[in-house]
Design a protein around this motif. Structure first.
Motif, PDB file in Angstrom:
ATOM      1  N   ASP A  61       0.974  -1.170  -0.392  1.00 55.03           N
ATOM      2  CA  ASP A  61       0.174   0.125  -0.132  1.00 55.03           C
ATOM      3  C   ASP A  61       0.812   1.379   0.476  1.00 55.03           C
ATOM      4  OD1 ASP A  61      -2.300   1.196  -0.151  1.00 55.03           O
ATOM      5  OD2 ASP A  61      -2.734   1.405   2.158  1.00 55.03           O
ATOM      6  N   TYR A  64       2.287   2.794   3.799  1.00 57.80           N
ATOM      7  CA  TYR A  64       0.596   2.307   4.105  1.00 57.80           C
ATOM      8  C   TYR A  64       0.517   1.360   5.316  1.00 57.80           C
ATOM      9  CZ  TYR A  64      -0.356   7.177   3.853  1.00 57.80           C
ATOM     10  OH  TYR A  64      -0.740   8.576   3.792  1.00 57.80           O
ATOM     11  N   HIS A 104      -2.538   0.023  11.957  1.00 58.11           N
ATOM     12  CA  HIS A 104      -1.805  -1.312  11.343  1.00 58.11           C
ATOM     13  C   HIS A 104      -0.178  -1.288  11.123  1.00 58.11           C
ATOM     14  CE1 HIS A 104      -3.648   1.470   8.523  1.00 58.11           C
ATOM     15  NE2 HIS A 104      -2.289   0.795   7.705  1.00 58.11           N
ATOM     16  N   PHE A 146     -10.542  -2.349   1.310  1.00 57.83           N
ATOM     17  CA  PHE A 146      -9.870  -2.317   0.454  1.00 57.83           C
ATOM     18  C   PHE A 146     -10.300  -3.921  -0.830  1.00 57.83           C
ATOM     19  CE2 PHE A 146      -5.954  -0.543   1.944  1.00 57.83           C
ATOM     20  CZ  PHE A 146      -5.848   0.698   1.287  1.00 57.83           C
ATOM     21  N   GLN A 169      -1.630  -5.806   6.248  1.00 64.21           N
ATOM     22  CA  GLN A 169      -1.839  -4.729   6.551  1.00 64.21           C
ATOM     23  C   GLN A 169      -2.604  -4.827   7.979  1.00 64.21           C
ATOM     24  OE1 GLN A 169      -3.489  -2.257   3.564  1.00 64.21           O
ATOM     25  NE2 GLN A 169      -1.898  -0.517   4.557  1.00 64.21           N
ATOM     26  N   ARG A 199       1.187  13.648  10.654  1.00 63.24           N
ATOM     27  CA  ARG A 199       0.202  13.259  10.705  1.00 63.24           C
ATOM     28  C   ARG A 199      -0.372  12.000  10.531  1.00 63.24           C
ATOM     29  NH1 ARG A 199      -1.622   9.104   6.941  1.00 63.24           N
ATOM     30  NH2 ARG A 199      -3.695   9.906   5.512  1.00 63.24           N
ATOM     31  N   ASP A 201      -2.762   8.548  10.581  1.00 65.33           N
ATOM     32  CA  ASP A 201      -3.062   7.454   9.653  1.00 65.33           C
ATOM     33  C   ASP A 201      -4.257   6.929  10.130  1.00 65.33           C
ATOM     34  OD1 ASP A 201      -3.504   6.504   7.122  1.00 65.33           O
ATOM     35  OD2 ASP A 201      -3.253   4.907   8.492  1.00 65.33           O
ATOM     36  N   ALA A 202      -5.630   6.807  10.039  1.00 63.35           N
ATOM     37  CA  ALA A 202      -6.537   5.648  10.395  1.00 63.35           C
ATOM     38  C   ALA A 202      -6.868   6.034  11.739  1.00 63.35           C
ATOM     39  CB  ALA A 202      -6.569   4.156   9.657  1.00 63.35           C
ATOM     40  N   GLU A 258      -6.143  11.447  10.889  1.00 66.41           N
ATOM     41  CA  GLU A 258      -7.253  11.246   9.880  1.00 66.41           C
ATOM     42  C   GLU A 258      -7.868  10.560  10.516  1.00 66.41           C
ATOM     43  OE1 GLU A 258      -7.140   8.906   5.453  1.00 66.41           O
ATOM     44  OE2 GLU A 258      -6.171   8.101   7.315  1.00 66.41           O
ATOM     45  N   HIS A 331      -3.365  12.205  -1.069  1.00 62.85           N
ATOM     46  CA  HIS A 331      -3.260  11.357  -2.035  1.00 62.85           C
ATOM     47  C   HIS A 331      -3.922   9.519  -2.317  1.00 62.85           C
ATOM     48  CE1 HIS A 331      -2.619   9.933   2.152  1.00 62.85           C
ATOM     49  NE2 HIS A 331      -2.352   9.242   1.360  1.00 62.85           N
ATOM     50  N   ASP A 332      -5.431  10.012  -1.618  1.00 67.09           N
ATOM     51  CA  ASP A 332      -6.184   8.930  -1.547  1.00 67.09           C
ATOM     52  C   ASP A 332      -7.435   9.383  -2.569  1.00 67.09           C
ATOM     53  OD1 ASP A 332      -5.414   7.141   0.159  1.00 67.09           O
ATOM     54  OD2 ASP A 332      -5.742   8.203   1.829  1.00 67.09           O
ATOM     55  N   ARG A 417      -7.119   6.045  -6.514  1.00 68.78           N
ATOM     56  CA  ARG A 417      -6.457   6.763  -5.899  1.00 68.78           C
ATOM     57  C   ARG A 417      -5.186   7.447  -6.827  1.00 68.78           C
ATOM     58  NH1 ARG A 417      -5.099   4.428  -0.268  1.00 68.78           N
ATOM     59  NH2 ARG A 417      -4.417   2.603  -1.290  1.00 68.78           N
ATOM     60  N   ARG A 421      -1.600  10.332  -8.254  1.00 64.57           N
ATOM     61  CA  ARG A 421      -0.571   9.328  -7.787  1.00 64.57           C
ATOM     62  C   ARG A 421       0.624   9.328  -9.337  1.00 64.57           C
ATOM     63  NH1 ARG A 421      -2.190   4.559  -3.526  1.00 64.57           N
ATOM     64  NH2 ARG A 421      -3.048   5.726  -1.828  1.00 64.57           N
TER      65      ARG A 421
HETATM   66  C1  NOJ Z   1      -5.498   6.529   4.854  1.00 63.00           C
HETATM   67  C2  NOJ Z   1      -4.351   6.519   4.107  1.00 63.00           C
HETATM   68  O1  NOJ Z   1      -4.162   7.720   3.398  1.00 63.00           O
HETATM   69  C3  NOJ Z   1      -4.177   5.428   2.765  1.00 63.00           C
HETATM   70  O2  NOJ Z   1      -3.779   5.627   1.878  1.00 63.00           O
HETATM   71  C4  NOJ Z   1      -4.060   3.897   3.088  1.00 63.00           C
HETATM   72  O3  NOJ Z   1      -4.064   3.251   2.843  1.00 63.00           O
HETATM   73  C5  NOJ Z   1      -4.924   3.788   4.110  1.00 63.00           C
HETATM   74  N1  NOJ Z   1      -5.005   4.672   5.481  1.00 63.00           N
HETATM   75  C6  NOJ Z   1      -4.535   2.758   5.476  1.00 63.00           C
HETATM   76  O4  NOJ Z   1      -3.010   2.627   6.336  1.00 63.00           O
END
Ligand code: NOJ
Length: 553
Positions: A61, A64, A104, A146, A169, A199, A201-202, A258, A331-332, A417, A421
């Motif tokens: 990923d 990530y 993760h 996913f 993950q 930042r 994540d998740a 996030e 980036h998403d 996404r 990228r």
């Molecule tokens: C959010 C991230 O911005 C994304 O790119 C990633 O795939 C997921 N979290 C999992 O880490």
């Protein structure tokens, strides 16, 4: 204004290192590539660069999936390169912000490697393990973000492990204090290196419910999105406050988490004086087409009034608690010129219009690489061209839901996404000047006109519009800390708002339609038009996609 922190008065730029600048010819960007672009970033008035993960990773990923939280992936460079970047950026007035991926790790992380070996090793409960149902199927019907089951079988333990995202993950077990300590130590390692923030994540997924139960299916295969079962679970705030105490408190940094699934009403527990973070990326304005969750084939048409309401709700909520990170890309997400002007129109007008909103709302604007050039979505002919793991998952889900291959591909065109990228476009030369090798993802076909060098020489380019607006914003207290008021909230074609401080007011009006409309009578007499995305003013009207900014004292 005197009480404002440095990060409230600046712009943050997001670098996706893999696609930013390659100095080795490998086809993949690197840290030295970023070092070479610090003057460029300074010219945009950037005060912090958020780097998406640069740690060792199998890249399932794109970083990530982290295999070591305290070193660098050799594809990006060495720790010395990173230290140089942190140091050199500072001399350009730029702080480096790291991405913490703590829900993760990668399945290649030594912690997971050990955890999956047996049920009684040192790290056996560092991840989330459960027995199969009596018939051998996964413990619950949860679907990973996913696509596919959120559970994967491990032969050695004869148990399933949970993963909110890809099977590579695995989710960390935050209930275990040793896990939390290890994660805090890693963040403190980066603070000692001098980074300017994080930042995170998740973060809404770190706390799991006490009981793992099947949920009501939302897809044809009987699964339910894990998001609906685990996001923002009660008790999460205790972890977050500990995180703040153990890592962030006492440092002159910022944190932005996030947090998909946290509403503006819940904000006060999450951000500000009593919250865990300084800012939250919440997605109410980005997910308008997915009111019931992010399954791409279940999109709904969205209205401008809904976008305006989402932004205004966030503006109001963050006027009370915390601070707003303003963003229209990352980036998403698809490129904002496509996302917010789905009816098409002119790319340059659209890019400038979105910049006018981004740079006049209240909060810290986040600019994603290439957004300042007006980069746009790609539409490749085959799924073979797409790298993004989520695009492949969503494509499979669309087929499973009964859509044709053509329709499924069209969802990928709109939402992939990979739209964000593709390599950064620096010049009109081969590979847009991104690499001398073969780029890891194809360069967008419009690079001959949409690139930093060409745009740098054109006073009317998107790039120079960003530079001018950014410089103007930085010197304007009304924009940095003035109040926000939405005007004409019922209009489906116009977004209009004012910012006010003392006797000064700034008005932003954007025509999101492609046709000309009358200029509404909301601008006080004597107001001066300071910016417009059309070269000439046309009295009394707003042309399609026109954006104007007025100031009145
Ligand atoms: C959010 C991230 O911005 C994304 O790119 C990633 O795939 C997921 N979290 C999992 O880490």
């Amino acid at each position: 204004m005197e009480n404002m922190k440095w990060w409230q008065k600046t712009l943050v730029y997001q670098v996706y290192p893999k696609s930013f600048a390659d100095t080795t010819g490998s086809g993949t960007g690197d840290i030295r590539g970023i070092l070479g672009k610090l003057d460029y970033l300074e010219s945009l008035g950037i005060g912090a660069v958020w780097l998406t993960p640069v740690y060792p990773s199998p890249m399932v990923d794109n970083g990530y999936d982290i295999a070591d939280y305290c070193s660098l992936d050799p594809a990006y460079g060495t720790m010395e390169d990173m230290e140089e970047l942190i140091h050199e950026a500072k001399s350009h007035g730029i702080r480096i912000v790291m991405d913490l991926v703590y829900n993760h790790s990668s399945d290649q992380h030594p912690w997971f490697q050990e955890s999956c070996r047996s049920r009684d090793n040192e790290k056996s409960d560092w991840y989330i393990w459960r027995d199969a149902k009596p018939d051998g199927t996964p413990p619950t019907n949860w679907r990973g973000i996913f696509g596919g089951s959120a559970w994967t079988w491990c032969k050695a333990r004869r148990q399933y492990y949970l993963h909110t995202f890809a099977s590579q993950q695995p989710d960390l077990n935050w209930e275990n204090p040793k896990v939390r300590r290890a994660l805090y130590n890693a963040a403190n390692f980066w603070l000692e290196k001098g980074v300017g923030g994080f930042r995170i994540d998740a973060i809404t997924y770190i706390k799991k419910p006490t009981e793992f139960l099947d949920g009501k299916p939302d897809a044809a295969d009987g699964t339910v999105s894990i998001h609906d079962m685990t996001a923002n679970t009660e008790g999460i705030l205790e972890f977050l406050h500990e995180f703040r105490r153990e890592v962030f408190d006492g440092h002159d940094i910022f944190t932005v988490a996030e947090a998909n699934g946290v509403s503006p009403e819940e904000l006060k527990d999450w951000v500000g004086e009593d919250g865990a973070f300084d800012m939250l990326f919440e997605f109410s304005h980005m997910n308008l087409q997915f009111p019931e969750g992010e399954i791409w084939c279940k999109e709904h048409p969205w209205k401008l009034t809904a976008l305006k309401k989402a932004l205004s709700d966030s503006q109001r909520a963050t006027a009370q608690n915390g601070w707003y990170p303003i963003f229209f890309e990352n980036h998403d997400q698809p490129r904002c010129v496509n996302q917010f002007f789905p009816q098409g129109g002119d790319r340059v007008l659209a890019a400038k219009a979105m910049a006018a909103v981004l740079l006049t709302l209240r909060g810290t604007p986040f600019v994603y690489e290439g957004q300042e050039l007006g980069m746009s979505n790609v539409a490749w002919e085959s799924m073979d061209c797409y790298d993004d793991i989520s695009s492949h998952g969503q494509y499979a889900l669309a087929l499973q839901e009964g859509f044709s291959a053509e329709d499924a591909l069209s969802f990928v065109h709109t939402y992939s996404r990979d739209n964000a990228r593709t390599p950064m476009q620096w010049t009109a030369e081969k590979n847009a000047g991104f690499t001398t090798g073969t780029p890891w993802l194809p360069v967008h076909g419009d690079f001959a006109i949409c690139n930093a060098e060409t745009e740098g020489e054109d006073p009317d380019s998107v790039l120079n519009w960003y530079r001018k607006l950014s410089a103007w914003r930085q010197g304007k207290e009304t924009l940095l800390c003035g109040s926000y008021e939405e005007l004409l909230p019922e209009r489906e074609d116009l977004y209009a708002f004012s910012r006010r401080l003392g006797t000064e007011e700034v008005y932003t009006i954007v025509n999101f339609s492609l046709h000309e409309v009358e200029l509404p009578d909301i601008i006080p007499r004597g107001a001066k038009r300071v910016f417009g995305n059309y070269a000439e003013e046309k009295a009394g009207v707003l042309r399609g996609q026109e954006a104007v900014i007025y100031v009145v004292r």
